[in-house]
Design a protein around this motif. Structure first.
Motif, PDB file in Angstrom:
ATOM      1  N   LEU A  54      34.920  29.801  27.968  1.00 44.82           N
ATOM      2  CA  LEU A  54      35.268  30.094  29.362  1.00 44.82           C
ATOM      3  C   LEU A  54      34.188  29.630  30.318  1.00 44.82           C
ATOM      4  N   MET A  55      32.929  29.787  29.937  1.00 46.71           N
ATOM      5  CA  MET A  55      31.775  29.358  30.732  1.00 46.71           C
ATOM      6  C   MET A  55      30.763  28.748  29.763  1.00 46.71           C
ATOM      7  N   HIS A  58      29.139  30.510  26.571  1.00 43.99           N
ATOM      8  CA  HIS A  58      30.033  31.548  26.042  1.00 43.99           C
ATOM      9  C   HIS A  58      29.831  31.611  24.528  1.00 43.99           C
ATOM     10  N   ARG A 128      27.725  34.674  33.442  1.00 42.30           N
ATOM     11  CA  ARG A 128      28.414  34.806  34.727  1.00 42.30           C
ATOM     12  C   ARG A 128      27.458  34.573  35.884  1.00 42.30           C
ATOM     13  N   GLU A 133      33.273  29.599  38.388  1.00 42.92           N
ATOM     14  CA  GLU A 133      34.598  29.017  38.187  1.00 42.92           C
ATOM     15  C   GLU A 133      35.577  30.020  37.569  1.00 42.92           C
ATOM     16  N   LEU A 134      35.112  30.837  36.633  1.00 43.41           N
ATOM     17  CA  LEU A 134      35.975  31.839  36.005  1.00 43.41           C
ATOM     18  C   LEU A 134      36.482  32.826  37.043  1.00 43.41           C
ATOM     19  N   TYR A 135      35.612  33.263  37.936  1.00 42.14           N
ATOM     20  CA  TYR A 135      36.018  34.172  39.009  1.00 42.14           C
ATOM     21  C   TYR A 135      37.027  33.496  39.926  1.00 42.14           C
ATOM     22  N   LYS A 137      39.051  31.015  39.413  1.00 43.14           N
ATOM     23  CA  LYS A 137      40.333  30.645  38.812  1.00 43.14           C
ATOM     24  C   LYS A 137      41.172  31.829  38.357  1.00 43.14           C
ATOM     25  N   SER A 138      40.532  32.932  37.998  1.00 43.86           N
ATOM     26  CA  SER A 138      41.331  34.025  37.448  1.00 43.86           C
ATOM     27  C   SER A 138      40.948  35.410  37.941  1.00 43.86           C
TER      28      SER A 138
END
Length: 162
Positions: A54-55, A58, A128, A133-135, A137-138
């Motif tokens: 995911l990042m 990870h 994080r 990007e994870l934040y 996108k989702s």
């Protein structure tokens, strides 16, 4: 329900000496790990880079023996798994210069195993950053999913869970 027996460390060592297959599963990717992604290893755990991830950074902290749920772990292995998860969090934060990490453990037997899901207990340690990007996108959408507890729901759930 079909509950698996919880083994003591002594019982596990005896079973391992006898070559019992319940401790390693032939078709489990985490029982047969490719060593090129391994970043740490202890007596009872192995940590590798997640692929897919995911990042960047990870990582997955995995018990070497095959378990699917936390309650199945003997105390010694459970403590080592949690301690190693904390160690990996610190390692990622220091060596990758990141301000935070998410730690997740999922148990979803209703989803079949595939490239993203493995039925072998493991913890995700996910680097994080603020607004990463994870934040974007989702997780930004989670705010719409969270619901406030009502008094009736509190009463119902505490009645079932206490």
């Amino acid at each position: 329900s079909s509950r698996r027996k919880i083994f003591s460390i002594t019982e596990l060592k005896i079973l391992m000496k006898r070559g019992r297959r319940l401790l390693k599963m032939e078709n489990c990717r985490f029982c047969n790990i490719e060593k090129d992604r391994v970043i740490r290893e202890t007596e009872n755990t192995i940590t590798l880079l997640s692929n897919p991830y995911l990042m960047q950074g990870h990582s997955l902290v995995i018990p070497k023996l095959h378990f699917e749920r936390l309650y199945q772990l003997p105390s010694k292995i459970r403590h080592e798994l949690i301690d190693e998860t904390m160690n990996v969090q610190e390692l990622l934060m220091q060596r990758l210069d990141i301000p935070g990490c998410d730690i997740r453990q999922n148990y979803r037997p209703f989803i079949p195993d595939d490239r993203l899901k493995v039925s072998h207990l493991h913890f995700h340690v996910i680097p994080r950053y603020f607004g990463d990007e994870l934040y974007e996108k989702s997780m930004i959408h989670e705010k719409q999913v969270f619901t406030d507890l009502t008094p009736d729901l509190i009463k119902f759930l505490t009645g079932r869970l206490k």
